[in-house]
Design a protein around this motif. Structure first.
Motif, mmCIF file in Angstrom:
data_model
loop_
_atom_site.group_PDB
_atom_site.id
_atom_site.type_symbol
_atom_site.label_atom_id
_atom_site.label_comp_id
_atom_site.label_asym_id
_atom_site.label_seq_id
_atom_site.Cartn_x
_atom_site.Cartn_y
_atom_site.Cartn_z
ATOM 1 N N GLU A 138 0.526 -1.209 -0.514
ATOM 2 C CA GLU A 138 0.487 -0.498 0.065
ATOM 3 C C GLU A 138 1.022 1.393 -0.112
ATOM 4 O OE1 GLU A 138 -0.129 -2.207 2.042
ATOM 5 O OE2 GLU A 138 -1.917 -2.866 2.802
ATOM 6 N N THR A 139 1.924 1.059 0.799
ATOM 7 C CA THR A 139 2.883 2.743 0.386
ATOM 8 C C THR A 139 3.199 2.675 -0.298
ATOM 9 O OG1 THR A 139 3.085 1.707 3.073
ATOM 10 C CG2 THR A 139 4.820 3.492 2.285
ATOM 11 N N ILE A 140 3.887 1.024 -1.793
ATOM 12 C CA ILE A 140 4.109 1.692 -2.543
ATOM 13 C C ILE A 140 3.907 2.256 -3.503
ATOM 14 C CG2 ILE A 140 5.700 1.063 -4.331
ATOM 15 C CD1 ILE A 140 7.342 0.774 -2.516
ATOM 16 N N SER A 141 2.492 1.423 -4.132
ATOM 17 C CA SER A 141 1.185 2.367 -4.550
ATOM 18 C C SER A 141 1.184 3.888 -4.520
ATOM 19 C CB SER A 141 -0.200 1.192 -4.532
ATOM 20 O OG SER A 141 -0.460 1.472 -3.320
ATOM 21 N N TYR A 142 1.186 4.718 -3.188
ATOM 22 C CA TYR A 142 1.149 5.589 -2.519
ATOM 23 C C TYR A 142 1.420 6.141 -2.703
ATOM 24 C CZ TYR A 142 0.219 9.737 0.250
ATOM 25 O OH TYR A 142 -0.257 11.168 0.426
ATOM 26 N N LYS B 43 -6.370 17.842 4.712
ATOM 27 C CA LYS B 43 -7.189 16.614 3.742
ATOM 28 C C LYS B 43 -6.254 16.186 2.938
ATOM 29 C CE LYS B 43 -11.803 19.601 4.041
ATOM 30 N NZ LYS B 43 -11.642 20.381 4.156
ATOM 31 N N ILE B 44 -5.615 15.432 3.713
ATOM 32 C CA ILE B 44 -4.309 15.048 2.820
ATOM 33 C C ILE B 44 -4.215 13.081 3.171
ATOM 34 C CG2 ILE B 44 -1.713 14.812 3.375
ATOM 35 C CD1 ILE B 44 -1.406 17.266 4.484
ATOM 36 N N ASP B 45 -4.739 13.040 1.521
ATOM 37 C CA ASP B 45 -4.706 11.459 1.836
ATOM 38 C C ASP B 45 -3.250 10.737 2.070
ATOM 39 O OD1 ASP B 45 -6.889 10.869 0.205
ATOM 40 O OD2 ASP B 45 -6.215 11.667 -1.465
ATOM 41 N N LEU B 46 -3.543 9.488 2.763
ATOM 42 C CA LEU B 46 -2.811 8.552 3.135
ATOM 43 C C LEU B 46 -2.578 6.753 2.714
ATOM 44 C CD1 LEU B 46 -2.771 9.717 6.914
ATOM 45 C CD2 LEU B 46 -0.876 11.131 5.540
ATOM 46 N N PRO B 47 -1.793 6.530 3.119
ATOM 47 C CA PRO B 47 -1.944 5.019 2.830
ATOM 48 C C PRO B 47 -3.109 4.388 4.058
ATOM 49 C CG PRO B 47 0.655 5.372 3.103
ATOM 50 C CD PRO B 47 -0.379 7.244 2.947
#
Lengths: 416, 301
Positions: free
Chosen positions: B71-75, B202-206
């Protein structure tokens, strides 16, 4: 909610680490795993309770010697405020650490051991507070439990301290009798000192006016970086990025760019996706000017009707921070906000014995020495006096041989 | 005189932007170390606020242990595409293949320690003179004493006794050749400050920061994600749990916490009430009381 930055100085025995530990502990700022580590530690008070001082001892050398040797920053918050503590050692050999910790604080806590009263280190710590221009001072008379919570002892100490405060021109001083070890008057008001009618330390810290916001007209913004995307659609874009040190810039304000002296007008203020009408002290923004003037990093944009001083010869207080003594025959770099230029210390006016406050003539400046000097710079600096505008009245000295930060400067006057 | 509201998050943000612009102004070849964790994601937002509409004056650098949560890498890849900035990847697997480091063995093997070598190699290869990182002083007591501009020698070592005094808001970035400076713009933020900022912006997170179901095993009292990167044996019992992660590191050293928090608001109330500190979920700090201090001296971030 805003931030209060405060500074504490203390020596091994006056209970400073215990006081900070107590503030953290009693405001539930210590989490379970940290508490567990604390409880499993070998260091305990005589009565077997947790030694709260361990919370602030960060480095292994410090734990081994049981002392604080560097500035440690600690954080806690209550519903009313976020607090940043700069915790420094109080012994004379750590004067430079105290100066460092005090430089960013807007309040200082001075600890006095109720058994000893005003002593040499009280004078030293109070002097540093006045030198660095910290507005608010809280004098905590600690270890009240060791003097039977005696009002007489407390009153005698404050009478003595008032003389010192007057001598140092400390304007806003508050006195609180406490026992950090037992928790008296730290978070809750103590039942052991009914004669004390003031607030607990924490309550005072929660409501003291921080005055983070500079109300002065001394609008100053050192340019840190020029933003020029040079893309097709932003072909002529030229924004000056910086943090407003003091005062306020409004749209259409007349400004002067120093050192060139060029005049212009604020055309636009940008903050990411916003275009506010004003930029205030503390804010990091981008300013656009109406005229095409040549500006680069190191220049300062200022209010055209309240210009700073400009000089190559400045009288300043200096705290020496390096093991290698000041050499008046060599050039140093002086860093004043985003401006770096060469300089020499052309004269040592006097040194201060910070234990007695006596001034005396000197021809050398060694680690932890404090005194008044005249500094001669290669380029003129656009500065304010430290007492008028701390952010634009301070600078550091860098030794170009070692790249170390060797001195802290507080500007006191332009030399005619 | 107009009045304005400048609250604690505004002040922390303005300080961090000021620090990032000092890096741009003072260094020739800076880099922003990006781990995919919330602190470095926050740094990216702060860099946007510092430099837009211009480009970042530095690339992002990811030290890839090869044991990442996918999930971290795709983020990371989506984010890099969105912001249009350069990404440099330093690979721990490559360091292993080159024989520069040796994979740990045993039950608690992790690549966490190996990434120090890859980081130092990457710094040397690109001759970075400043590396921006998301470390905070509230994380750990050795970090509480570290400067915002923190000098590292050629060997990446931090010497706590030779730190430069750091006064007012003036940062001394002068270094000798071979040295570099680690810069920590969010030094004065706490974990809660970062979360409040992420909510506000409103920052997106993994997704692994939020509650999800996952196969876990319990080791040394902590929940670890079952994965091919974890050396497991018959004693390890795999259980399906509702968990989330409070930090994002190597899969073999980042522990999960049981949680139903699916929204940022849930996470913030969970942290406010939490009785375990953030680094308490990092097995790498548990080795000794001075674990972090020792790793920092050795060049770890």
């Amino acid at each position: 909610m805003n931030i209060l930055k405060f500074f504490t100085a203390g020596s091994v025995d006056d209970g400073k680490s215990t006081l900070i530990g107590r503030l953290l502990y009693d405001t539930d700022s210590i989490l379970a795993d940290q508490l567990e580590a604390l409880q499993s530690s070998n260091r305990k008070n005589d009565d077997g309770t947790i030694d709260l001082a361990i919370l602030t001892d960060g480095l292994r050398a410090e734990r081994e010697q049981g002392i604080t040797i560097d500035v440690a920053y600690k954080y806690f918050q209550t519903e009313k405020r976020k607090f940043i503590i700069a915790d420094t050692p109080g012994h004379i050999q750590y004067t430079r650490n105290m100066v460092t910790g005090a430089s960013t604080a807007n309040l200082a806590i001075i600890l006095i051991d109720a058994r000893n009263g005003v002593v040499e280190q009280t004078i030293r710590h109070s002097y540093i507070v006045s030198l660095l221009g910290i507005k608010h001072v809280v004098v905590c008379i600690n270890k009240m439990d060791m003097v039977d919570y005696s009002e007489t002892v407390y009153s005698a100490i404050i009478e003595k301290y008032k003389v010192l405060a007057q001598q140092l021109k400390l304007a806003d001083v508050t006195y609180i009798p406490v026992s950090a070890l037992k928790g008296d008057n730290i978070v809750q008001n103590s039942g052991n000192m009914d004669w004390y009618e003031g607030e607990s330390l924490l309550h005072f810290l929660e409501k003291v006016d921080t005055d983070n916001l500079d109300k002065s007209q001394l609008a100053r913004m050192p340019v840190q970086w020029v933003i020029r995307p040079q893309t097709e659609e932003l072909h002529d874009y030229r924004g000056y990025a910086g943090r407003v040190l003091s005062g306020t810039f409004n749209l259409n304000d007349k400004v002067t760019v120093l050192p060139s002296g060029a005049s212009s007008t604020v055309e636009k203020i940008e903050f990411f996706d916003q275009t506010p009408d004003a930029a205030h002290a503390g804010q990091s923004v981008i300013i656009h000017l109406k005229d095409d003037v040549d500006i680069s990093r190191g220049d300062t944009i200022v209010n055209a009707s309240a210009l700073p001083q400009e000089s190559k010869l400045i009288e300043a207080d200096l705290c020496w921070m390096d093991g290698r003594a000041l050499d008046t025959s060599i050039m140093y770099n002086i860093q004043h906000n985003s401006k770096i230029t060469r300089c020499k210390i052309s004269e040592i006016l006097h040194k201060v014995d910070i234990n007695t406050l006596e001034k005396h003539a000197a021809d050398e400046f060694k680690l932890n020495d404090i005194g008044r000097v005249i500094i001669k710079t290669a380029d003129a600096l656009a500065f304010d006096l430290y007492d008028d505008n701390r952010a634009n009245g301070s600078a550091i000295l860098v030794d170009t041989r070692t790249n170390l930060t060797v001195g802290a400067l507080m500007f006191r006057a332009a030399v005619e | 005189m107009s009045t304005y509201n400048f609250d604690y998050l505004d002040e922390l943000e303005a300080e961090a932007i000021h620090i990032l612009r000092e890096v741009a102004g003072q260094f020739e070849k800076p880099a922003l170390l990006f781990s995919g964790g919330k602190d470095s994601i926050t740094l990216v937002r702060l860099a946007e606020k510092a430099f837009r509409p211009g480009k970042f004056p530095f690339p992002l650098v990811h030290i890839d242990t090869g044991h990442n949560f996918e999930e971290t890498i795709s983020y990371r890849d989506q984010m890099v595409e969105r912001i249009g900035e350069k990404l440099i990847i330093g690979s721990v697997q490559e360091s292993i293949d080159q024989g520069k480091v040796v994979e740990q063995t045993g039950k608690n093997a992790s690549r966490n320690a190996l990434q120090t070598v890859t980081l130092l190699d990457t710094i040397a290869k690109y001759q970075f003179d400043a590396c921006i990182g998301g470390a905070r002083r509230d994380e750990e007591k050795a970090r509480a004493k570290e400067r915002i501009f923190s000098v590292r020698d050629e060997f990446g070592q931090w010497d706590p006794k030779r730190q430069r005094p750091e006064l007012w808001n003036i940062y001394n970035g002068k270094i000798h050749k071979g040295e570099n400076i680690r810069v920590f713009p969010i030094s004065n933020w706490t974990e809660l400050d970062v979360w409040n900022y992420i909510r506000r912006e409103k920052i997106d997170l993994p997704s692994i920061y939020f509650s999800h179901e996952r196969d876990c095993i319990t080791r040394n009292g902590q929940l670890m994600a079952a994965s091919p990167f974890l050396n497991m044996d018959d004693e390890d019992v795999v259980e399906r749990k509702q968990v989330r992660f409070r930090t994002v590191g190597d899969m073999s050293c980042t522990a999960a916490v049981e949680s139903d928090a699916t929204l940022i608001d849930d996470i913030i109330s969970e942290i406010s009430a939490s009785k375990i500190s953030e680094r308490g979920a990092r097995m790498d700090d548990k080795v000794s009381e001075a674990a972090m201090e020792d790793r920092k001296k050795g060049g770890y971030f």
